[in-house]
Design a protein around this motif. Structure first.
Motif, short mmCIF file in Angstrom:
data_model
loop_
_atom_site.label_atom_id
_atom_site.label_comp_id
_atom_site.label_asym_id
_atom_site.label_seq_id
_atom_site.Cartn_x
_atom_site.Cartn_y
_atom_site.Cartn_z
N PHE A 1 -1.96 -4.94 15.30
CA PHE A 1 -1.66 -3.61 14.39
C PHE A 1 -3.48 -3.10 14.45
O PHE A 1 -3.49 -1.93 14.53
CB PHE A 1 -1.40 -4.09 12.80
N LEU A 2 -4.42 -4.14 14.35
CA LEU A 2 -5.78 -3.87 14.20
C LEU A 2 -6.10 -3.09 15.94
O LEU A 2 -6.86 -2.46 15.67
CB LEU A 2 -6.48 -4.95 14.02
N GLU A 3 -5.44 -3.34 16.66
CA GLU A 3 -5.91 -2.98 17.90
C GLU A 3 -4.93 -1.48 18.37
O GLU A 3 -5.19 -1.23 19.39
CB GLU A 3 -5.48 -3.90 19.07
N PHE A 4 -4.08 -1.25 17.59
CA PHE A 4 -3.21 -0.22 17.98
C PHE A 4 -3.99 0.93 18.33
O PHE A 4 -3.44 1.75 19.34
CB PHE A 4 -1.95 -0.12 16.90
N ASP B 1 0.88 -1.29 -0.04
CA ASP B 1 -0.17 -0.19 0.08
C ASP B 1 0.65 1.22 0.11
O ASP B 1 1.62 1.48 0.84
CB ASP B 1 -0.89 -0.01 1.33
N LYS B 2 0.70 1.98 -1.11
CA LYS B 2 1.74 3.17 -1.12
C LYS B 2 1.07 4.29 -0.40
O LYS B 2 1.85 5.52 -0.22
CB LYS B 2 1.59 3.64 -2.80
N ALA B 3 -0.22 4.37 0.15
CA ALA B 3 -0.72 5.37 0.88
C ALA B 3 0.07 5.44 2.43
O ALA B 3 -0.13 6.29 2.99
CB ALA B 3 -2.29 5.14 1.04
N ILE B 4 0.83 4.40 2.90
CA ILE B 4 1.49 4.25 4.10
C ILE B 4 2.83 4.03 3.92
O ILE B 4 3.10 3.10 4.65
CB ILE B 4 0.64 3.59 4.94
N PRO B 5 3.69 4.75 3.32
CA PRO B 5 5.16 4.41 3.04
C PRO B 5 5.79 4.41 4.24
O PRO B 5 6.97 3.97 4.70
CB PRO B 5 5.68 5.18 1.75
N ALA C 1 -3.35 -2.51 6.68
CA ALA C 1 -3.20 -1.19 5.57
C ALA C 1 -4.38 -0.51 6.06
O ALA C 1 -3.97 0.86 6.13
CB ALA C 1 -3.13 -1.61 4.36
N LYS C 2 -5.71 -0.81 5.99
CA LYS C 2 -6.73 0.06 6.31
C LYS C 2 -6.74 0.70 7.61
O LYS C 2 -6.89 1.92 7.79
CB LYS C 2 -7.86 -0.81 6.11
N ALA C 3 -6.35 -0.12 8.57
CA ALA C 3 -6.20 0.06 9.90
C ALA C 3 -5.11 1.39 10.32
O ALA C 3 -5.44 2.58 10.85
CB ALA C 3 -6.06 -0.94 11.13
N ILE C 4 -4.21 1.32 9.55
CA ILE C 4 -2.99 2.27 9.63
C ILE C 4 -3.38 3.54 8.83
O ILE C 4 -3.21 4.43 9.43
CB ILE C 4 -1.87 1.79 9.11
N ALA C 5 -4.17 3.38 7.81
CA ALA C 5 -4.57 4.75 7.14
C ALA C 5 -5.58 5.43 7.81
O ALA C 5 -5.56 6.62 7.76
CB ALA C 5 -5.03 3.98 5.91
N ALA C 6 -6.15 4.72 8.63
CA ALA C 6 -7.09 5.47 9.63
C ALA C 6 -6.86 6.20 10.65
O ALA C 6 -7.67 6.82 11.35
CB ALA C 6 -8.30 4.49 9.84
N LEU C 7 -5.35 6.16 10.96
CA LEU C 7 -4.89 6.61 12.18
C LEU C 7 -4.55 7.95 12.01
O LEU C 7 -4.21 8.30 10.73
CB LEU C 7 -3.28 5.77 12.57
N SER C 8 -4.47 8.73 13.08
CA SER C 8 -4.39 10.36 12.84
C SER C 8 -2.74 10.40 12.44
O SER C 8 -1.98 9.22 12.69
CB SER C 8 -4.66 10.98 14.19
N GLN C 9 -2.34 11.39 12.24
CA GLN C 9 -0.71 11.59 11.74
C GLN C 9 -0.01 11.27 13.08
O GLN C 9 1.01 10.85 13.06
CB GLN C 9 -0.70 12.89 11.18
N GLU C 10 -0.48 11.79 14.04
CA GLU C 10 0.27 11.73 15.41
C GLU C 10 0.45 10.14 15.86
O GLU C 10 1.54 9.74 16.30
CB GLU C 10 -0.42 12.40 16.70
N ASP C 11 -0.74 9.61 15.60
CA ASP C 11 -0.78 8.05 15.76
C ASP C 11 0.10 7.05 14.92
O ASP C 11 0.70 6.22 15.27
CB ASP C 11 -1.95 7.48 15.95
N ARG C 12 0.20 7.79 13.67
CA ARG C 12 1.09 6.84 12.59
C ARG C 12 2.33 7.24 12.88
O ARG C 12 3.16 6.54 12.95
CB ARG C 12 0.76 7.53 11.33
#
Length: 175
Positions: free
Chosen positions: A57-60, A3-7, A27-38
């Motif tokens: 990852f899903l529970e992060f 997934d190139k959206a979360i490199p 990938a979907k769970a990570i993309a849904a995170l705020s920038q701070e949480d990423r």
């Protein structure tokens, strides 16, 4: 990662044990995170605390409070100054600051916090307990543990032994 959206997030090799569906969910769970949480997740993945399972990852998102990231702390000296700022009850004059080597205080804080430096800043565990998404077992569906079964047997034996035992030996005279 595909997934190139979360490199900016590495899965740290965990992706090798994931199915396509699990990778897509992560990938979907990570993309849904705020920038701070990423940023926090990126730091976690650079640390010894890195996540290794799909479930983690899903529970992060709901467990982001399990970690603290201080992005402005990039060196042992900066960590030492943060430690001193937190612990000292007096303000340091410039003369006092010049006389202090903050690195040993930083090393102490690093050990005390069980923290580490990442490219994103200083990371340490907050001490909060990880919360799982798994539904709690219903008591009726759960088998009793060995300890519970032993306790139950003990209670049953005590209940049987509470009945008055027949008196053995000579009976006492009636008055």
């Amino acid at each position: 990662m595909a997934d190139k959206a979360i490199p900016d997030i590495s899965l740290g090799g965990a992706e090798q044990n994931m199915s396509r569906e699990e990778l897509a969910a992560v990938a979907k769970a990570i993309a849904a995170l705020s920038q701070e949480d990423r940023d926090l997740l990126g730091a976690v993945q650079e640390s010894p605390c890195r996540l290794t399972t799909t479930e983690q990852f899903l529970e992060f998102e709901k467990n982001a409070d399990c970690f603290v990231l201080e992005p402005h702390v990039q060196t042992m000296e900066a960590l030492g100054w943060e430690y001193l700022k937190e612990k000292l009850t007096i303000d340091l004059t410039d003369d006092l600051r010049a006389a202090i080597d903050p690195a040993p205080f930083g090393r102490h804080a690093l050990e005390e916090d069980c923290g580490c430096f990442t490219s994103r800043g200083y990371l340490y565990p907050s001490g909060d307990e990880w919360q799982h998404d798994r539904p709690q077992e219903k008591p009726a569906d759960r088998k009793p543990s060995i300890k519970e079964r032993l306790e139950q047997s003990k209670q049953e034996c005590m209940g049987k032994n509470k009945a008055p035992a027949p008196h053995k030996g000579k009976s006492e005279p009636e008055l």
